[in-house]
Each structure stands twice: as structure tokens, then as C-alpha cells.
Write a protein that holds these residues in place. Structure first.
Motif, mmCIF file in Angstrom:
data_model
loop_
_atom_site.group_PDB
_atom_site.id
_atom_site.type_symbol
_atom_site.label_atom_id
_atom_site.label_comp_id
_atom_site.label_asym_id
_atom_site.label_seq_id
_atom_site.Cartn_x
_atom_site.Cartn_y
_atom_site.Cartn_z
ATOM 1 N N THR A 120 0.866 -1.026 0.041
ATOM 2 C CA THR A 120 0.011 -0.030 0.108
ATOM 3 C C THR A 120 0.830 1.199 -0.219
ATOM 4 N N GLU A 121 0.348 2.334 0.413
ATOM 5 C CA GLU A 121 1.184 3.701 0.314
ATOM 6 C C GLU A 121 2.194 3.604 1.504
ATOM 7 N N ASP A 122 1.849 3.006 2.483
ATOM 8 C CA ASP A 122 2.905 2.982 3.669
ATOM 9 C C ASP A 122 3.178 1.575 4.137
ATOM 10 N N ALA A 123 2.857 0.379 3.587
ATOM 11 C CA ALA A 123 3.105 -0.934 4.312
ATOM 12 C C ALA A 123 3.432 -1.988 3.215
ATOM 13 N N ILE A 124 4.206 -2.896 3.272
ATOM 14 C CA ILE A 124 4.149 -4.225 2.764
ATOM 15 C C ILE A 124 3.104 -5.190 3.208
ATOM 16 N N THR A 125 2.106 -5.523 2.282
ATOM 17 C CA THR A 125 1.191 -6.126 2.954
ATOM 18 C C THR A 125 1.479 -7.961 2.452
ATOM 19 N N GLU A 126 2.224 -8.111 1.381
ATOM 20 C CA GLU A 126 2.147 -9.517 1.335
ATOM 21 C C GLU A 126 3.736 -9.800 0.447
ATOM 22 N N ILE A 127 4.512 -10.779 0.711
ATOM 23 C CA ILE A 127 5.340 -11.274 -0.054
ATOM 24 C C ILE A 127 5.255 -12.772 -0.591
ATOM 25 N N LYS A 128 5.028 -12.604 -1.820
ATOM 26 C CA LYS A 128 4.512 -14.042 -2.444
ATOM 27 C C LYS A 128 5.806 -14.617 -3.239
ATOM 28 N N VAL A 129 6.399 -15.909 -2.829
ATOM 29 C CA VAL A 129 7.261 -16.580 -3.656
ATOM 30 C C VAL A 129 6.749 -17.501 -4.748
ATOM 31 N N VAL A 130 6.952 -16.903 -5.969
ATOM 32 C CA VAL A 130 6.323 -17.202 -7.250
ATOM 33 C C VAL A 130 7.155 -18.582 -7.721
ATOM 34 N N ASP A 131 8.437 -18.704 -7.471
ATOM 35 C CA ASP A 131 9.168 -19.585 -8.032
ATOM 36 C C ASP A 131 10.544 -19.738 -7.392
ATOM 37 N N HIS A 132 11.105 -20.921 -7.054
ATOM 38 C CA HIS A 132 12.338 -20.774 -6.558
ATOM 39 C C HIS A 132 12.974 -22.333 -6.686
ATOM 40 N N LYS A 133 14.137 -22.549 -6.683
ATOM 41 C CA LYS A 133 14.847 -24.116 -6.973
ATOM 42 C C LYS A 133 15.427 -24.368 -5.396
ATOM 43 N N GLU A 134 15.465 -23.832 -4.422
ATOM 44 C CA GLU A 134 15.988 -23.735 -2.889
ATOM 45 C C GLU A 134 15.846 -25.168 -2.590
ATOM 46 N N THR A 135 16.806 -25.542 -1.925
ATOM 47 C CA THR A 135 16.561 -27.051 -1.282
ATOM 48 C C THR A 135 15.547 -27.018 -0.364
ATOM 49 N N LYS A 136 14.607 -28.102 -0.268
ATOM 50 C CA LYS A 136 13.641 -28.502 0.594
ATOM 51 C C LYS A 136 13.911 -28.651 1.868
ATOM 52 N N GLY A 137 13.422 -28.031 2.748
ATOM 53 C CA GLY A 137 13.767 -27.983 4.300
ATOM 54 C C GLY A 137 14.859 -27.071 4.731
ATOM 55 N N ILE A 138 15.465 -26.403 3.722
ATOM 56 C CA ILE A 138 16.637 -25.317 3.937
ATOM 57 C C ILE A 138 16.260 -24.087 3.396
ATOM 58 N N GLY A 139 16.413 -23.967 2.142
ATOM 59 C CA GLY A 139 16.079 -22.736 1.382
ATOM 60 C C GLY A 139 14.811 -22.527 1.546
ATOM 61 N N SER A 140 13.967 -23.536 1.261
ATOM 62 C CA SER A 140 12.404 -23.579 1.116
ATOM 63 C C SER A 140 11.951 -23.090 2.332
ATOM 64 N N GLU A 141 12.424 -23.451 3.545
ATOM 65 C CA GLU A 141 11.988 -22.647 4.872
ATOM 66 C C GLU A 141 12.283 -21.543 5.012
ATOM 67 N N ALA A 142 13.659 -21.112 4.567
ATOM 68 C CA ALA A 142 14.166 -19.718 4.808
ATOM 69 C C ALA A 142 13.423 -18.839 4.065
ATOM 70 N N VAL A 143 12.870 -18.874 2.719
ATOM 71 C CA VAL A 143 12.205 -17.826 2.187
ATOM 72 C C VAL A 143 10.746 -17.567 2.719
ATOM 73 N N THR A 144 10.089 -18.836 3.385
ATOM 74 C CA THR A 144 8.608 -18.597 4.104
ATOM 75 C C THR A 144 9.085 -17.815 5.364
ATOM 76 N N ILE A 145 10.033 -18.236 6.079
ATOM 77 C CA ILE A 145 10.367 -17.317 7.451
ATOM 78 C C ILE A 145 10.895 -15.972 7.073
ATOM 79 N N LEU A 146 11.453 -15.593 6.109
ATOM 80 C CA LEU A 146 11.864 -14.311 5.906
ATOM 81 C C LEU A 146 10.590 -13.359 5.218
ATOM 82 N N ALA A 147 9.786 -13.960 4.546
ATOM 83 C CA ALA A 147 8.529 -13.170 4.106
ATOM 84 C C ALA A 147 7.731 -12.839 5.195
ATOM 85 N N ASP A 148 7.584 -13.870 6.001
ATOM 86 C CA ASP A 148 6.708 -13.754 7.320
ATOM 87 C C ASP A 148 7.109 -12.378 8.039
#
Length: 591
Positions: A55-83
Motif C-alpha cells: 500500500t502507500e505505507d506498508a508491505i502487505t504480502e511477499i509471495k514466492v512465485v518460484d524458486h529452486k532452493e533445497t527443500k527443508g533449508i532454502g524453502s523454509e528460509a524464504v517462508t520465514i523471511l517473508a513472514d
């Protein structure tokens, strides 16, 4: 006409305000142009594609559209960081330990999207304000420090025996280096091995480990390992024990887990929590609590509290020290580190409080056959080179010459590579296709095509050409020498002659078509030294006396390996030593 042009321009501007890539406002100070912005960052294994909505003042969503990161490592990291970025409204949150390359690429992508939106990056890139930590005291039977395979295996064993267990993991996710491994377990001397009818024994395994480690292993610790594999493997796969769904794959004593190491760690976490163990993530143990020479707990720091955790026993399972350049010998700095970024040797510092002993800290495992990913991270290529070396793929150095038996002794190959300025895996089209297909879990055929295009300038250094002369120019190696090397190799294959390096020759390198060359490096990862223990997994002090209440398991223990590890043995040690630590602590608490 001018009036029509103006109307069209206004219409385009209105459409732009509703598109997926809005035009930023003229006020960059505090306001953003509302909308969704697309961006791309470079992760550990490739591109991370994001949609960031503001919005004008805030981040409302960060959606990961595509990635190739390792399941359980990078895949967890992108979710954690987005939140966390949405929660704290800043990209300045801490990177995820254990996935720092992924985290850095993710942050870059979000920053780029916010910049498109006209964000004030001083505001949206600042470190979040954190509340003052409270002081909290916890009481438990056992504290396990480290959430890799050895720590989780020990925790679930003890929880299933009815003990109260708290497991501390300093990163936001479990798995450690084991989540980066292939997940293969050796089953030497187990019931499964015997029923399968293949020959192996603790003594035979000991000889293999001594041979590859150049007899530099600590014999008592090595013998402990070979002795516990069989019964502890049986417990790991038993439905009334660890209940880990392993299966036999190939020949010999190896058993595999679907989903490799990362899949095994996610399953182990599930089983451990179901058993009743308590898991505290983002919580780093900082020191041992010692009372009259006995370890009676740990102090730790979490996101919300400083903890004093009183316990009857402490198990150290913090992994290695490869990420800590204050411990790693300087000679390794010439190579790329491919291990876990959380492996800082934490336990080595903690045991100083009890005069804990260590051994072999000058050794870490080095391996050849390494490519450099776009992120700069080193990536093993064993599956790819295995295909290429079984065909006609060869290694050449900066002189355009072969220099070793490509599929021979790993140690000898690595020593030969260390004498070169640089080296390349040379492949014809058939080898190239087979190599890339074998590497499909790491990158795609489209990635390989992009990397070998003439206009690509990043990592990996991967070149393609229609002739050997053209390829030599791109590699900056002598063309005549390269042509002579290929001709000599092909002549030996055709004549059925013995290879100059002792390789069993199969097929020739094609005389026409495209040729490819991938720069190959040396990487280091697993720590081969560490804490001294006795046969009861107890930590020893410098007087070789057991420290009451203190145990260790997994990579943090030194001596199982020599100066090089046997494939799958480190993962097997981590899992089976975790079981052993759980067993001996359970028995000690029962007395």
C-alpha cells in the motif's frame, strides 16, 4: 490528433496504476505506489522470483512465485523471511542462519521490488526494533544443543523413554548439515544387512575408514562407531523405535531416504515432536552451567528471553566448525566452503568451562568435482561427473592437458587439482546432455543453456563452442595442446590401449558437434576434528576424565574420520551416534 494522443496517454497511465508493475509516485520519502511488484534474486541454486504487494505505507504480502532452493533449508528460509519482513515492515530482519545465500538473494529481490514502488529504503531497510529480553528459568531432564540429525535422534530417543527433553536450535529451522546431505545410511552389521545377504562387518568398515582417512582416525572412537552402527540402525528403522522409513537402494550396505537428507530431517522432526520433545528455535546455547565439576544445564538466548535451563544431562550436537575462520586453518581459505553456515564451533567454546578436550581440529573434508553456482556457492557434481567419466568426459588444466585419472582415487585427484591454476570438465554433446540430466535436482536444462550462451558472464564458468579451437580460445588454453589431448585420448580408446592415468576407457570424444567445458574447483565442508569422548559418549577433559553430565554426538565429535571421510559415513555417524547418546543418557538417568 494532439487531443487523442493526450487521451491515450492518460489511459495508459491509468492502466499502469493497476498493472503488476506500477509506476512509482514522485514522492519517494514515505509513500509508495500501491500495487504488486515483481522481482528476482539469486538464491543458492538459482533464481528466486517474488511478487511484493504494497500500500502507500506498508508491505502487505511477499509471495514466492518460484524458486529452486533445497527443500527443508532454502524453502523454509524464504517462508520465514517473508513472514518476518511483513511482520516487522522491513527487509532488515536477520538472515536465516544455515541459508544465508538464499536469504541474501531473497532480501535483494524484496529490496528491488520496494525500490520499484518508490519506498523509502532507509525506513524499509532498517533493522527492526526488538523488545528487551526477559529472564526465564526452565527445568528439564535433558537439554540437547543442536537440531541436526544427531540432536533430534537423541531427543526423540529420550522422549520416547519418558524423559522431559528440551532441544535448542540456534537457527529458525532444524536439520543442520544433515539436511544438505544425501541422507544415505550404512547398515553394517544390522539385521537388515544380514537378511539381505550381503557381506560386511565392523572390522571391514573400520579398514575402509582407516584407508580413506590415511590411518589418521582416532582408533577407539572409530571402533565405537563401527560397533554401534548395526544395533542403532535397527532401532532407527524399527516401527517401535525411530520409525524412519528407509529403503534399500543399490548394492552393499547403503539404505536411502526418499527426499534425501532434507526429507529425512523433516520426518525426524515430526517423529521427535510427536514423542513429546520440546523444540526451541532461534535459541542459541551460550554457556554450560557447572556445579562442582558437573554440568547441570545451559544458559541460552532466544528471541524473547534469556534462558537458564536446569537439567540432569546435556548433550552437545552443534555440528562442526567449518564456518568459523578463527578455527579453520588458513590453508583452506584457498577453497570454497560448502558446509552449513551455522557451523561455527559453538560447542568448542562452551566446553572450555570444563577444560574439555579436542582433537584433529586442523582437518576438514576437502572434495574435488565442484562447480560454482550463480550465487557463488560451491556445489558438488558427483552425480554429473559420474555419468561423464563413465563416457568420455575428461579433465584438462590451464595447459589444455589431462592431469589425473578422473574417476580414480578422490584424494589423488584432489592433490592433482591443487597443482593446477584451474581445471575444466571437457565434454562433447552426449556427455554434456548426460551430465546436465544427472544434475537436474540442482539446476535445469534451461539454466545450462543460459550459462553456456556467449553473452553469459556470471558463474558458473561454463562454455560451449562448435570446435575445439573456439572452445580453447574461450577457456584461454592452448588450442593445439587441447586438440592433441583429445586426439591422444581417442587413439587410446580406439586402440584398446591402457590409459596413461589408469582409467578404464569406454567411448571416444566426438570428432564434431558442440563441445563444452565447465570449470571445476575444490570445496571444503565437514569438520573432521572435534570434541573427545569415551565409549559412553561422555565429553572428556584434557586429563582424559569424563565430565559428569556432559555428552556429545554427531559432527561435533572428533576422531571417527582421518583427514578424509568415507561417503555416507558422516551422516551415518550423526544418526547412529544420536541414538547412542540418547541410549546412554537414558540408562544413566535410570540408575
Amino acid at each position: 490528433m494532439k487531443h487523442l494522443s493526450a487521451l491515450l496517454l492518460c489511459g495508459l497511465m491509468l492502466l499502469a496504476g493497476c498493472s503488476s508493475s506500477p509506476t512509482p509516485t514522485a514522492d519517494p520519502e514515505t509513500k509508495m505506489t500501491p500495487g504488486t511488484y515483481s522481482s528476482v534474486g539469486t538464491g543458492f541454486k538459482g533464481d528466486i522470483k517474488l511478487d511484493v504487494t504494497v500500500t502507500e505505507d506498508a508491505i502487505t504480502e511477499i509471495k514466492v512465485v518460484d524458486h529452486k532452493e533445497t527443500k527443508g533449508i532454502g524453502s523454509e528460509a524464504v517462508t520465514i523471511l517473508a513472514d518476518k519482513m511483513v511482520e516487522y515492515q522491513t527487509t532488515g530482519v536477520d538472515l536465516v542462519a544455515g541459508a544465508t545465500v538464499t536469504s541474501a538473494g531473497f532480501r535483494t529481490a524484496v529490496n528491488e521490488a520496494l525500490a520499484q514502488a518508490g519506498a523509502d529504503m532507509d525506513k524499509f531497510g532498517a533493522a527492526p526494533e526488538k523488545a528487551e529480553l526477559k529472564e526465564e528459568t526452565l527445568d528439564t531432564d535433558v537439554v540437547v544443543v543442536g537440531g541436526g540429525s544427531s540432536g533430534m535422534m537423541a531427543a526423540q530417543y529420550l522422549a520416547k523413554d519418558g524423559y522431559k527433553v528440551i532441544l535448542l536450535e540456534k537457527t529458525p529451522m532444524v536439520g543442520g548439515a544433515s539436511a544438505m546431505a544425501g541422507g544415505t545410511l550404512s547398515a553394517t552389521n544390522s539385521t537388515w544387512q544380514k537378511e539381505a545377504g550381503y557381506e560386511d562387518s565392523p572390522e571391514a568398515l573400520k579398514e575402509r575408514l582407516l584407508a580413506i582417512g590415511h590411518n589418521k582416525n582416532h582408533l577407539p572412537t572409530l571402533e565405537l562407531f563401527t560397533r554401534i552402527i548395526g544395533p542403532n540402525f535397527d532401532w532407527i528403522v524399527d516401527e517401535n523405535g525411530g520409525n524412519m522409513p528407509y529403503k534399500h537402494e543399490g548394492s552393499g550396505a547403503s539404505y536411502s531416504f526418499e527426499g534425501s537428507g532434507s526429507g529425512a530431517m523433516l520426518k525426524l522432526k515430526e517423529i521427535m515432536l510427536d514423542a513429546g520433545a520440546e523444540l526451541l528455535l532461534n535459541t542459541q546455547a551460550t554457556e554450560l552451567i557447572v556445579n562442582e565439576g558437573s554440568v547441570v544445564g545451559v544458559k541460552a538466548t532466544g528471541e524473547e528471553a534469556n534462558y537458564t535451563i536446569n537439567a540432569k544431562a546435556v548433550i552437545l550436537a552443534t555440528g562442526g566448525y567449518g564456518h568459523n575462520q578463527d578455527i579453520v586453518p588458513e590453508e583452506y581459505f584457498a577453497f570454497r566452503y560448502s558446509g552449513h553456515s551455522g557451523h561455527d564451533g559453538d560447542a568448542l567454546e562452551m566446553i572450555k568451562a570444563v577444560d574439555g578436550a579436542t582433537r584433529n581440529l586442523t582437518w576438514l573434508n576437502k572434495q574435488p568435482n565442484t562447480m560454482i553456482l550463480p550465487s557463488g556457492a560451491p556445489q558438488y557434481t558427483n552425480m554429473g561427473v559420474g555419468k561423464a567419466y563413465n563416457m568420455s568426459g575428461i579433465l584438462i588444466n590451464e595447459k589444455g592437458e589431462r592431469f589425473a585419472c578422473e574417476n580414480g582415487d578422490t584424494w589423488e585427484l584432489m592433490l592433482a587439482m591443487e597443482k593446477n591454476e584451474r581445471q575444466y570438465l571437457l565434454m562433447d554433446q552426449e556427455n554434456y546432455d548426460a551430465f546436465n540430466a544427472a544434475m537436474a535436482s540442482i539446476y535445469s536444462a534451461e539454466d545450462a543453456a543460459k550459462w553456456t550462451a556467449d553473452d553469459y558472464t556470471g558463474q558458473p564458468f561454463y562454455k560451449g563452442a562448435d570446435t575445439l579451437e573456439e572452445l580453447a580460445e574461450k577457456l584461454d588454453v592452448p588450442a593445439e595442446a587441447l586438440k592433441a589431448t583429445v586426439a591422444k585420448y581417442n587413439e587410446a580408446v580406439t586402440a584398446g590401449a591402457e590409459d596413461e592415468f589408469g582409467r578404464q576407457l569406454t567411448t571416444t570424444i566426438a570428432e564434431e558437434g558442440r563441445y563444452y567445458a565447465l570449470e571445476m574447483s575444490i570445496r571444503y565442508s565437514t569438520s573432521l576434528g572435534g570434541i573427545c569422548i569415551n565409549d559412553s559418549m561422555q565429553v572428556l577433559n584434557t586429563s582424559e576424565e569424563a565430565v559428569p553430565g556432559l555428552y556429545a554426538a554427531g559432527e561435533v565429535v572428533g576422531g571417527v574420520q582421518g583427514d578424509l571421510y568415507l561417503p555416507s559415513s558422516t551422516f551415518t555417524w550423526a544418526m547412529t551416534s544420536g541414538v547412542e547418546a540418547g541410549r546412554v543418557v537414558s540408562e544413566a538417568l535410570a540408575e
